[in-house]
Design a protein around this motif. Sequence first.
Motif, short mmCIF file in Angstrom:
data_model
loop_
_atom_site.label_atom_id
_atom_site.label_comp_id
_atom_site.label_asym_id
_atom_site.label_seq_id
_atom_site.Cartn_x
_atom_site.Cartn_y
_atom_site.Cartn_z
N ILE A 42 20.89 -22.41 42.20
CA ILE A 42 19.91 -21.40 42.63
C ILE A 42 20.63 -20.24 43.33
O ILE A 42 20.33 -19.07 43.08
N HIS A 43 21.57 -20.57 44.18
CA HIS A 43 22.34 -19.54 44.88
C HIS A 43 23.10 -18.66 43.88
O HIS A 43 23.07 -17.42 43.99
N ASN A 44 23.76 -19.29 42.91
CA ASN A 44 24.54 -18.52 41.94
C ASN A 44 23.66 -17.62 41.09
O ASN A 44 24.02 -16.47 40.81
N ILE A 45 22.51 -18.13 40.66
CA ILE A 45 21.59 -17.32 39.86
C ILE A 45 21.10 -16.13 40.67
O ILE A 45 21.04 -14.99 40.18
N TYR A 46 20.77 -16.38 41.93
CA TYR A 46 20.29 -15.30 42.80
C TYR A 46 21.38 -14.25 43.03
O TYR A 46 21.13 -13.04 42.92
N GLU A 47 22.59 -14.70 43.35
CA GLU A 47 23.67 -13.76 43.63
C GLU A 47 23.99 -12.92 42.39
O GLU A 47 24.25 -11.72 42.49
N ALA A 48 23.99 -13.56 41.21
CA ALA A 48 24.27 -12.81 39.99
C ALA A 48 23.15 -11.85 39.65
O ALA A 48 23.39 -10.74 39.17
N GLY A 49 21.93 -12.27 39.91
CA GLY A 49 20.79 -11.45 39.51
C GLY A 49 20.41 -10.35 40.48
O GLY A 49 19.82 -9.35 40.09
N LYS A 50 20.74 -10.51 41.75
CA LYS A 50 20.25 -9.54 42.73
C LYS A 50 20.86 -8.16 42.52
O LYS A 50 20.22 -7.15 42.81
N PHE A 51 22.07 -8.11 41.98
CA PHE A 51 22.65 -6.79 41.72
C PHE A 51 21.96 -6.13 40.53
O PHE A 51 21.75 -4.93 40.50
N GLN A 52 21.58 -6.94 39.54
CA GLN A 52 20.87 -6.39 38.40
C GLN A 52 19.52 -5.81 38.80
O GLN A 52 18.98 -4.96 38.10
N TRP B 96 12.67 -13.63 37.82
CA TRP B 96 12.62 -12.47 38.70
C TRP B 96 11.33 -11.70 38.45
O TRP B 96 10.92 -11.55 37.30
N VAL B 97 10.71 -11.22 39.52
CA VAL B 97 9.49 -10.42 39.40
C VAL B 97 9.58 -9.21 40.33
O VAL B 97 10.31 -9.23 41.35
N TYR B 98 8.81 -8.20 39.99
CA TYR B 98 8.76 -6.95 40.77
C TYR B 98 7.38 -6.36 40.52
O TYR B 98 7.00 -6.10 39.37
N PHE B 99 6.60 -6.15 41.59
CA PHE B 99 5.24 -5.65 41.44
C PHE B 99 5.18 -4.15 41.68
O PHE B 99 5.67 -3.65 42.70
N ASP B 100 4.54 -3.45 40.76
CA ASP B 100 4.25 -2.02 40.95
C ASP B 100 2.96 -1.82 41.71
O ASP B 100 2.78 -0.79 42.38
N ILE C 138 4.89 -4.77 47.12
CA ILE C 138 5.20 -3.99 45.93
C ILE C 138 6.58 -3.36 46.07
O ILE C 138 7.15 -3.29 47.16
N ASN C 139 7.11 -2.94 44.93
CA ASN C 139 8.40 -2.22 44.87
C ASN C 139 9.54 -3.03 45.48
O ASN C 139 10.47 -2.47 46.08
N THR C 140 9.47 -4.35 45.29
CA THR C 140 10.50 -5.25 45.83
C THR C 140 10.81 -6.33 44.80
O THR C 140 9.90 -6.99 44.32
N PRO C 141 12.09 -6.54 44.45
CA PRO C 141 12.42 -7.61 43.51
C PRO C 141 12.45 -8.96 44.21
O PRO C 141 12.95 -9.08 45.33
N TYR C 142 11.90 -9.98 43.53
CA TYR C 142 11.91 -11.34 44.05
C TYR C 142 12.46 -12.29 43.01
O TYR C 142 12.02 -12.26 41.85
N HIS C 143 13.38 -13.14 43.43
CA HIS C 143 13.82 -14.25 42.59
C HIS C 143 13.04 -15.48 43.03
O HIS C 143 13.14 -15.92 44.18
N ILE C 144 12.24 -16.04 42.12
CA ILE C 144 11.39 -17.18 42.43
C ILE C 144 11.89 -18.39 41.65
O ILE C 144 12.10 -18.32 40.43
#
Length: 280
Positions: free
Chosen positions: A253-263, A119-123, A180-186
């Motif tokens: 990939i779907h499960n990792i994304y779904e679990a991580g997007k709330f975090q 996961w990444v997020y750019f300031d 910027i200011n957006t979380p991405y799961h890559i």
Amino acid sequence: RTINYIGQSRAAANFFGGDIRNFFIWNRVITAEEIAFLYDDGFLKYTNLADNLIMKLPFNGNTNDETDRYNGTLTADASASLSWHGYRYVLDLDGTGDYVDLPDINIDWAGAGFTFSLWVYFDALTTDRAIFVFADNSANDNYLIDLYAETSDSSFRFRIYNAAGVSQLSLNSGASTVAINTPYHIVVTINANGAATMYINNSSAATGTATTMPPARLRGTNFIGNWRDGTLDMDGKVWDFTLWTRVISTADIHNIYEAGKFQSRWSGFIETMGEDPEDE
């Protein structure tokens, strides 16, 4: 209340036999969406995601690898940190000389393919920003594997170079896919035949085929948040950096994304246990 136990009754009897994880108490009613997140997050811990797992750096307040193979070292000034955001810690970099230095690595990239997930997020994205690199040395592109954000078209780029520093694969997520200011799961998967796919937030963003696969070789220039020559410092956040020597499934990939997007919603999810990192 002074008699408070987990795993036994108030009379110190009826002892529980088994595992208990992630015990929380809230002073409110949590939502159905939050319940679904907790289920997805817990489900991942009991699946086959440990198969062929090479490294996993969640950045839970440190730079340790949960496989105990590749513990990183944070190289940073005073403004970089492993900071707490809502539900979790993240690696927080300020774009000026901050990165995680990983140990030398020598693995079989080609045998069953490989997968990166993070996961990444750019300031800020005022210039190209490195996300990670595995390289032979700091002087050239020989044996290089990297992922970075390209500012000319606001895209993610994943690349592989051979022994002579010649490009073998270049995946481009497409224009205007990074902000910027957006979380991405890559996620980047490459099978043993070189067929590669980049996923952004659970959707395929780019495909290609590597001319040759990276050989097993000791790579000594390995960074998260920086490039091989110490430039392109990342200004933003990284968490759950994971590498497998296999291709994980689209369901994984779907499960990792779904679990991580709330975090990734840094809005103070936990209101009682877990609000303060010291509870952990």
